[in-house]
Design a protein around this motif. Structure first.
Motif, PDB file in Angstrom:
ATOM      1  N   GLN A   1     -25.602 -14.428  -0.326  1.00 41.09           N
ATOM      2  CA  GLN A   1     -25.981 -13.361  -1.241  1.00 41.09           C
ATOM      3  C   GLN A   1     -26.398 -12.116  -0.475  1.00 41.09           C
ATOM      4  N   GLU A   2     -25.924 -11.000  -0.978  1.00 39.20           N
ATOM      5  CA  GLU A   2     -26.342  -9.690  -0.495  1.00 39.20           C
ATOM      6  C   GLU A   2     -26.368  -8.756  -1.693  1.00 39.20           C
ATOM      7  N   ALA A   3     -26.717  -7.514  -1.478  1.00 42.70           N
ATOM      8  CA  ALA A   3     -26.804  -6.566  -2.585  1.00 42.70           C
ATOM      9  C   ALA A   3     -25.453  -6.462  -3.289  1.00 42.70           C
ATOM     10  N   GLY A   4     -25.437  -6.815  -4.568  1.00 44.00           N
ATOM     11  CA  GLY A   4     -24.205  -6.753  -5.343  1.00 44.00           C
ATOM     12  C   GLY A   4     -23.184  -7.817  -4.991  1.00 44.00           C
ATOM     13  N   ARG A   5     -23.611  -8.896  -4.337  1.00 41.86           N
ATOM     14  CA  ARG A   5     -22.642  -9.891  -3.877  1.00 41.86           C
ATOM     15  C   ARG A   5     -23.230 -11.304  -3.948  1.00 41.86           C
ATOM     16  N   TYR A   6     -22.444 -12.220  -4.504  1.00 41.04           N
ATOM     17  CA  TYR A   6     -22.794 -13.641  -4.571  1.00 41.04           C
ATOM     18  C   TYR A   6     -21.509 -14.430  -4.368  1.00 41.04           C
ATOM     19  N   ARG A   7     -21.491 -15.292  -3.353  1.00 46.89           N
ATOM     20  CA  ARG A   7     -20.319 -16.114  -3.071  1.00 46.89           C
ATOM     21  C   ARG A   7     -20.767 -17.515  -2.673  1.00 46.89           C
ATOM     22  N   LEU A   8     -19.978 -18.509  -3.042  1.00 42.56           N
ATOM     23  CA  LEU A   8     -20.225 -19.875  -2.614  1.00 42.56           C
ATOM     24  C   LEU A   8     -19.366 -20.200  -1.402  1.00 42.56           C
ATOM     25  N   GLU A   9     -19.950 -20.972  -0.500  1.00 41.34           N
ATOM     26  CA  GLU A   9     -19.239 -21.414   0.690  1.00 41.34           C
ATOM     27  C   GLU A   9     -19.540 -22.879   0.937  1.00 41.34           C
ATOM     28  N   ARG A  10     -18.624 -23.543   1.642  1.00 45.12           N
ATOM     29  CA  ARG A  10     -18.852 -24.919   2.035  1.00 45.12           C
ATOM     30  C   ARG A  10     -19.833 -24.992   3.194  1.00 45.12           C
ATOM     31  N   ARG A  11     -20.726 -25.960   3.133  1.00 43.86           N
ATOM     32  CA  ARG A  11     -21.629 -26.242   4.235  1.00 43.86           C
ATOM     33  C   ARG A  11     -20.967 -27.228   5.194  1.00 43.86           C
TER      34      ARG A  11
ATOM     35  N   GLY B   1     -28.584 -27.389  -0.804  1.00 42.06           N
ATOM     36  CA  GLY B   1     -28.447 -26.483   0.330  1.00 42.06           C
ATOM     37  C   GLY B   1     -28.085 -25.068  -0.043  1.00 42.06           C
ATOM     38  N   TYR B   2     -28.705 -24.531  -1.052  1.00 42.30           N
ATOM     39  CA  TYR B   2     -28.454 -23.189  -1.549  1.00 42.30           C
ATOM     40  C   TYR B   2     -29.796 -22.518  -1.815  1.00 42.30           C
ATOM     41  N   ALA B   3     -29.783 -21.252  -2.147  1.00 46.42           N
ATOM     42  CA  ALA B   3     -31.031 -20.539  -2.449  1.00 46.42           C
ATOM     43  C   ALA B   3     -31.282 -20.570  -3.954  1.00 46.42           C
ATOM     44  N   VAL B   4     -30.815 -19.573  -4.686  1.00 45.02           N
ATOM     45  CA  VAL B   4     -30.925 -19.570  -6.149  1.00 45.02           C
ATOM     46  C   VAL B   4     -29.640 -19.019  -6.737  1.00 45.02           C
ATOM     47  N   GLY B   5     -29.271 -19.511  -7.897  1.00 44.39           N
ATOM     48  CA  GLY B   5     -28.095 -19.015  -8.593  1.00 44.39           C
ATOM     49  C   GLY B   5     -28.451 -17.940  -9.597  1.00 44.39           C
ATOM     50  N   PRO B   6     -27.494 -17.552 -10.432  1.00 44.57           N
ATOM     51  CA  PRO B   6     -27.729 -16.471 -11.397  1.00 44.57           C
ATOM     52  C   PRO B   6     -28.689 -16.842 -12.510  1.00 44.57           C
ATOM     53  N   GLN B   7     -28.825 -18.132 -12.785  1.00 44.15           N
ATOM     54  CA  GLN B   7     -29.704 -18.559 -13.860  1.00 44.15           C
ATOM     55  C   GLN B   7     -31.075 -18.950 -13.320  1.00 44.15           C
ATOM     56  N   SER B   8     -32.051 -18.905 -14.205  1.00 44.38           N
ATOM     57  CA  SER B   8     -33.368 -19.449 -13.892  1.00 44.38           C
ATOM     58  C   SER B   8     -33.733 -20.438 -14.990  1.00 44.38           C
ATOM     59  N   TRP B   9     -34.834 -21.146 -14.796  1.00 43.20           N
ATOM     60  CA  TRP B   9     -35.287 -22.111 -15.792  1.00 43.20           C
ATOM     61  C   TRP B   9     -35.736 -21.429 -17.073  1.00 43.20           C
ATOM     62  N   LYS B  10     -35.896 -20.123 -17.039  1.00 41.24           N
ATOM     63  CA  LYS B  10     -36.206 -19.352 -18.234  1.00 41.24           C
ATOM     64  C   LYS B  10     -35.193 -19.609 -19.338  1.00 41.24           C
ATOM     65  N   ARG B  11     -33.963 -19.860 -18.950  1.00 43.08           N
ATOM     66  CA  ARG B  11     -32.898 -20.095 -19.926  1.00 43.08           C
ATOM     67  C   ARG B  11     -33.223 -21.245 -20.879  1.00 43.08           C
ATOM     68  N   PHE B  12     -34.019 -22.209 -20.409  1.00 44.86           N
ATOM     69  CA  PHE B  12     -34.348 -23.371 -21.226  1.00 44.86           C
ATOM     70  C   PHE B  12     -35.703 -23.228 -21.922  1.00 44.86           C
ATOM     71  N   LEU B  13     -36.674 -22.665 -21.230  1.00 46.54           N
ATOM     72  CA  LEU B  13     -38.004 -22.514 -21.816  1.00 46.54           C
ATOM     73  C   LEU B  13     -38.098 -21.301 -22.734  1.00 46.54           C
ATOM     74  N   HIS B  14     -37.377 -20.249 -22.395  1.00 43.86           N
ATOM     75  CA  HIS B  14     -37.352 -19.003 -23.173  1.00 43.86           C
ATOM     76  C   HIS B  14     -35.881 -18.642 -23.353  1.00 43.86           C
TER      77      HIS B  14
ATOM     78  N   THR C   1     -33.035 -23.257   2.596  1.00 39.94           N
ATOM     79  CA  THR C   1     -32.068 -22.185   2.812  1.00 39.94           C
ATOM     80  C   THR C   1     -32.616 -20.903   2.204  1.00 39.94           C
ATOM     81  N   ALA C   2     -32.592 -19.821   2.940  1.00 41.04           N
ATOM     82  CA  ALA C   2     -32.981 -18.509   2.416  1.00 41.04           C
ATOM     83  C   ALA C   2     -31.741 -17.634   2.315  1.00 41.04           C
ATOM     84  N   ALA C   3     -31.576 -16.988   1.179  1.00 40.48           N
ATOM     85  CA  ALA C   3     -30.450 -16.074   1.007  1.00 40.48           C
ATOM     86  C   ALA C   3     -30.771 -14.723   1.621  1.00 40.48           C
ATOM     87  N   GLY C   4     -29.739 -13.910   1.761  1.00 40.02           N
ATOM     88  CA  GLY C   4     -29.943 -12.562   2.289  1.00 40.02           C
ATOM     89  C   GLY C   4     -30.756 -11.680   1.378  1.00 40.02           C
TER      90      GLY C   4
END
Length: 392
Positions: A66-76, A83-96, A170-173
């Motif tokens: 992940q970088e500014a304006g960029r999100y891509r998946l890669e094989r480890r 082994g990832y940081a965070v995706g576009p969704q959060s747990w808010k989607r379920f609680l709120h 894992t920490a994203a950019g």
């Protein structure tokens, strides 16, 4: 400015080890206890949260870049399950949730019958909650449950939720939770916390209970004692993640600086780039703005009232008689950033930002909240206490 406060002190047990079979046993035990288990899955080129029944649903061997304006998946190079940081969704989607029916009404001979929407039948169990997300949930708890007017829908979904935290390996950019004091270690606010340990010799999960419910569940799982080598390996994972943060935000005095500069020239510069698309608020795990709409059928016999996510970036959100209070892109971006990093502290006692970096990665033009805050701090503007004003 103080970083987001921890969710609260939880007694933690001594660490033990689970292997992959033990992790599956954890999922099985949650399902057997009636939980609706939600975890990370791979879908549509992203890691998203959805219902899972076994480990086969987890994104084994995948990571995110992940970088500014960029999100891509890669094989480890390994088969890490988390082994990832965070995706576009959060747990808010379920609680709120993005859309919630509040009630339904039906016309009868003597008037209307109004029926509230029933709550979800099963409590949630979240698998893989990062430290920043624990803090985000705690923030939304304060928003929806902390005052005199509790949100009944949120309260019903939050009641009995079982949180399995995952210490970040894992920490994203775009990550800057270390700056906000919200990660990468899960300190509290969880029922169980896991640290994934994977190398050529093992694939284990260091597990710690943070509540009575967590300890009771851990007691029935196939665990083994965690030796000093395992605890040292877990500490090394966290140290590496903290050192690998892709962003930094200096919060010292930032609240006062932002509140003193509503007409700072940087607001015009960012407004020239901002599309007012609201992506940043939609992916943010703490944003909570909503609007309410009523719908009726053509016969006028049935009606529903629906609450939906809204955003301070939309013109209609601040529309009152005579027009929008924040008609310009400049005023909307300023409202979002100053509320998130400054006014939120006055309102709720903590920053509204947990440093997850989602708003940076999912901004179509790559606007970076850490860069904008740093620019307002660095560029000439009013000193703290010199005056406020403006609603451009």
């Amino acid at each position: 400015m103080s970083p987001t406060a921890p969710p609260g002190p939880d007694a933690q047990t001594a660490p033990v080890l689970l292997d992959r079979a033990g992790l599956q046993a954890l999922v099985d035990a949650l399902v057997a206890r009636g939980f609706d288990v939600i975890g990370p899955t791979l879908r549509d080129g992203a890691i998203v949260y959805d219902r899972i029944a076994d480990l086969a649903a987890l994104p084994a061997g995948w990571t995110d870049r992940q970088e500014a304006g960029r999100y891509r998946l890669e094989r480890r190079a390994d088969a890490a399950l988390f082994g990832y940081a965070v995706g576009p969704q959060s747990w808010k989607r379920f609680l709120h949730p993005p859309e919630e029916t509040l009630w339904r009404a039906r016309r009868q001979d003597d008037g209307f019958t109004i029926t509230p929407e029933p709550p979800s039948p099963a409590p949630f169990a979240f698998l893989g909650v990062r430290a920043c997300e624990l803090h985000a949930i705690a923030i939304q708890d304060r928003v929806f449950l902390g005052g005199a007017h509790r949100d009944p829908g949120y309260a019903a979904r939050r009641q009995g939720a079982f949180l399995v935290a995952l210490n970040c390996g894992t920490a994203a950019g775009t990550c800057f939770c270390a700056s906000m004091g919200t990660g990468p270690r899960a300190e509290s606010g969880f029922d169980l916390a896991l640290t994934e340990l994977i190398d050529a010799a093992r694939h284990d999960f260091l597990a710690v209970a943070g509540s009575e419910a967590g300890a009771a569940l851990l007691a029935v799982l196939p665990t083994r004692p965690a030796g000093s080598d395992a605890t040292a390996a877990a500490e090394a994972v966290l140290a590496r993640t903290k050192a690998g943060m892709g962003r930094h935000l200096d919060t010292n005095g930032l609240k006062e600086r932002l509140q003193a500069n509503p007409e700072h020239p940087r607001w015009d510069e960012v407004a020239a780039r901002c599309l007012a698309c609201a992506n940043c608020t939609l992916v943010c795990p703490t944003c909570f703005c909503t609007s309410v709409a009523d719908h009726t059928d053509l016969a006028g016999t049935e009606a529903t009232r629906v609450k939906r996510w809204d955003s301070c970036f939309t013109a209609d959100f601040s529309f009152i008689h005579g027009g929008s209070v924040r008609a310009s892109g400049k005023s909307r971006y300023r409202q979002w950033l100053t509320h998130k990093l400054a006014h939120w502290i006055d309102q709720f006692g903590s920053s509204g930002c947990v440093g997850c970096g989602r708003c940076i990665a999912w901004c179509p033009v790559g606007i970076d909240i850490t860069a904008e805050a740093a620019a307002i701090r660095a560029m000439p503007g009013k000193a703290v206490g010199e005056g406020k004003g403006g609603n451009a």
